[in-house]
Design an enzyme around this catalytic site. Sequence first.
Site, PDB file in Angstrom:
ATOM      1  N   HIS A 158      -5.977   9.714   2.746  1.00  0.00           N
ATOM      2  CA  HIS A 158      -5.574   8.329   3.033  1.00  0.00           C
ATOM      3  C   HIS A 158      -4.553   7.795   2.036  1.00  0.00           C
ATOM      4  CE1 HIS A 158      -8.541   7.295   6.235  1.00  0.00           C
ATOM      5  NE2 HIS A 158      -9.099   8.398   5.758  1.00  0.00           N
ATOM      6  N   ASP A 369       1.505   3.186  -1.815  1.00  0.00           N
ATOM      7  CA  ASP A 369       0.378   2.995  -0.908  1.00  0.00           C
ATOM      8  C   ASP A 369       0.450   4.048   0.185  1.00  0.00           C
ATOM      9  OD1 ASP A 369      -1.858   1.726   0.151  1.00  0.00           O
ATOM     10  OD2 ASP A 369      -0.992  -0.262  -0.123  1.00  0.00           O
TER      11      ASP A 369
HETATM   12  P1  ADQ Z   1      -6.819   0.407   0.974  1.00  0.00           P
HETATM   13  O1  ADQ Z   1      -6.177   0.767  -0.330  1.00  0.00           O
HETATM   14  O2  ADQ Z   1      -8.104  -0.299   0.917  1.00  0.00           O
HETATM   15  O3  ADQ Z   1      -6.972   1.691   1.901  1.00  0.00           O
HETATM   16  P2  ADQ Z   1      -5.308  -1.018   3.170  1.00  0.00           P
HETATM   17  O4  ADQ Z   1      -4.702   0.018   4.013  1.00  0.00           O
HETATM   18  O5  ADQ Z   1      -4.417  -2.188   2.984  1.00  0.00           O
HETATM   19  O6  ADQ Z   1      -5.677  -0.520   1.703  1.00  0.00           O
HETATM   20  O7  ADQ Z   1      -6.655  -1.478   3.848  1.00  0.00           O
HETATM   21  C1  ADQ Z   1      -7.382  -2.546   3.364  1.00  0.00           C
HETATM   22  C2  ADQ Z   1      -8.288  -3.105   4.470  1.00  0.00           C
HETATM   23  O8  ADQ Z   1      -9.202  -4.009   3.873  1.00  0.00           O
HETATM   24  C3  ADQ Z   1      -7.516  -3.871   5.524  1.00  0.00           C
HETATM   25  O9  ADQ Z   1      -8.063  -3.626   6.782  1.00  0.00           O
HETATM   26  C4  ADQ Z   1      -7.694  -5.338   5.102  1.00  0.00           C
HETATM   27  O10 ADQ Z   1      -7.690  -6.271   6.161  1.00  0.00           O
HETATM   28  C5  ADQ Z   1      -9.049  -5.303   4.434  1.00  0.00           C
HETATM   29  N1  ADQ Z   1      -9.092  -6.319   3.342  1.00  0.00           N
HETATM   30  C6  ADQ Z   1      -8.289  -6.384   2.264  1.00  0.00           C
HETATM   31  N2  ADQ Z   1      -8.605  -7.474   1.524  1.00  0.00           N
HETATM   32  C7  ADQ Z   1      -9.617  -8.103   2.140  1.00  0.00           C
HETATM   33  C8  ADQ Z   1     -10.383  -9.301   1.893  1.00  0.00           C
HETATM   34  N3  ADQ Z   1     -10.147 -10.097   0.869  1.00  0.00           N
HETATM   35  N4  ADQ Z   1     -11.357  -9.620   2.751  1.00  0.00           N
HETATM   36  C9  ADQ Z   1     -11.602  -8.828   3.823  1.00  0.00           C
HETATM   37  N5  ADQ Z   1     -10.913  -7.706   4.128  1.00  0.00           N
HETATM   38  C10 ADQ Z   1      -9.935  -7.345   3.307  1.00  0.00           C
HETATM   39  C11 ADQ Z   1      -6.697   3.114   1.784  1.00  0.00           C
HETATM   40  C12 ADQ Z   1      -5.285   3.486   1.304  1.00  0.00           C
HETATM   41  C13 ADQ Z   1      -4.236   2.847   2.205  1.00  0.00           C
HETATM   42  C14 ADQ Z   1      -4.479   3.257   3.662  1.00  0.00           C
HETATM   43  C15 ADQ Z   1      -5.935   3.021   4.058  1.00  0.00           C
HETATM   44  C16 ADQ Z   1      -6.241   3.601   5.441  1.00  0.00           C
HETATM   45  O11 ADQ Z   1      -5.097   3.076  -0.059  1.00  0.00           O
HETATM   46  O12 ADQ Z   1      -2.925   3.236   1.817  1.00  0.00           O
HETATM   47  O13 ADQ Z   1      -3.628   2.496   4.507  1.00  0.00           O
HETATM   48  O14 ADQ Z   1      -6.831   3.620   3.131  1.00  0.00           O
HETATM   49  O15 ADQ Z   1      -5.868   4.936   5.512  1.00  0.00           O
END
Ligand code: ADQ
Length: 465
Positions: A158, A369
């Site tokens: 990921h 990311d």
């Molecule tokens: P993350 O680093 O966690 O994931 P991201 O892809 O942005 O990053 O996903 C975060 C998720 O958490 C999103 O669905 C978002 O809506 C939710 N989220 C964030 N802040 C929140 C809050 N305050 N309250 C509720 N929900 C919140 C890892 C990798 C990424 C990759 C994903 C999926 O680091 O690069 O995109 O996995 O593969």
Amino acid sequence: MGRLIVVSNRVATPTETKGSAGGLAVGVFGALKDAGGVWFGWSGDVVSESVANAGPALVEEEPVTFATVGLTRKDYDQYYRGFSNATLWPVFHYRNDLARYERDEYAGYRRVNAWLAHKLVKLVDPEDNIWVHDYHLIPFAEALRSEGVANRTGFFLHIPFPSPQVLQTIPPHDELVRSLCCYDLLGFQTRNDQQAFHDYVAREAHGKVIEHGEKAEVEAYGRKLRTGVYRIGVFPDEIAEQAARYESRQHVLDLKQSLEGRKLIMSVDRLDYSKGLVERFHAFEQLLEDAPEWRGKVTLVQIAPPTRSDVASYRMIREELEREAGRINGRYSGLDYTPIRYLSQQYDRWKLMSLFRESQVGYVTPLHDGMNLVAKEYVAAQNPADPGVLVLSVFAGAAAELSGAVLVNPHDATGMAEALQQALSMPLAERQSRYEINMAALRRNDLGVWRDTFLSDLSNVPRLR
Ligand code: ADQ
């Protein structure tokens, strides 16, 4: 047709896979429901040795079994907090300056992978396909193989895969890549990540790579495997529908009222140094400095709940961010104006989407990311009649797909301030055409496409026996 076994560090609870759960949990659970099978991993609990060894605990939700084990304090410290999050995470995000390497943590990482694999063996039928997720579980297939499991086993990373020179800062880099080669299929978020892996195989491991577009055959360490690019997505129409449904809820009305007509820039992240939060605040400060006409006219809402707060570098980023928000607010606040609102709470998913819909700019600027689902969710949540603009870092995997975004370099504060001005002043017609371009990309490659292509490629790899 065999079943599907999903292995991930954390397993969503049966309730989390329904309703407003994060996209990934819903996507993976969808595949499990179709094929039937098992979702296996850590429960999130730290437990005594006897409780850990008694696992896995099984919860049946026909046709899916949720199988979880607890970790002992030592396993948690070495495998999760140590090697996974204090070595692999920073290095894979190009933050070698924040990484540490401890031999005993690495030994713990391998030990826990072997123990988890041993726990899973009893739940695997010969025809099942196994899909392992993320950096915590790099040696998992190797451990399964040594237990005699010959099932097709795929791995999806990921997060980014670093260039060979960066990876080599982790002393057992060769063992890690050797372990990855025990999988039958390796999935990466972007072409760059896949290429970085191929570079290591070709140059450092003296292996062979034959590329066919975004798929490849690899031969290394005496094994044959395949690699591919599988860009994780969201279900954009579901997000659009829910964001619209929540539009008239009280929290949105409260936010609107408190803004008193000011424009809104929204940022949502886990509190993590890879997300570029401090750089983002500095660029917003630069905007207020360079374009005084925006002072008092625009608010940045940053939602960032703390994560991994028992890892030292996460405590440092939190302190720095609070300090910077306070300093910038001290400089530009008025009696009725606070430029940055910094909230460290977790929010309900659909609530977040409705806040995205209310804003004029989605400000998503990670330093590195894998993909960044927030960028995709921001686009999907917009009102097509009056969409906001996505300002996106070129270092997010999502930048390769979302060509309608205003792309920025998160290390260039002046460039980001200019991008914010451009986004805040963008005419409706341009906002709509950028939104349409992004939305079409999201629909072409939604979460279902990601999941189905990976699983179909996995079921097409030749069996070991
Ligand atoms: P993350 O680093 O966690 O994931 P991201 O892809 O942005 O990053 O996903 C975060 C998720 O958490 C999103 O669905 C978002 O809506 C939710 N989220 C964030 N802040 C929140 C809050 N305050 N309250 C509720 N929900 C919140 C890892 C990798 C990424 C990759 C994903 C999926 O680091 O690069 O995109 O996995 O593969």
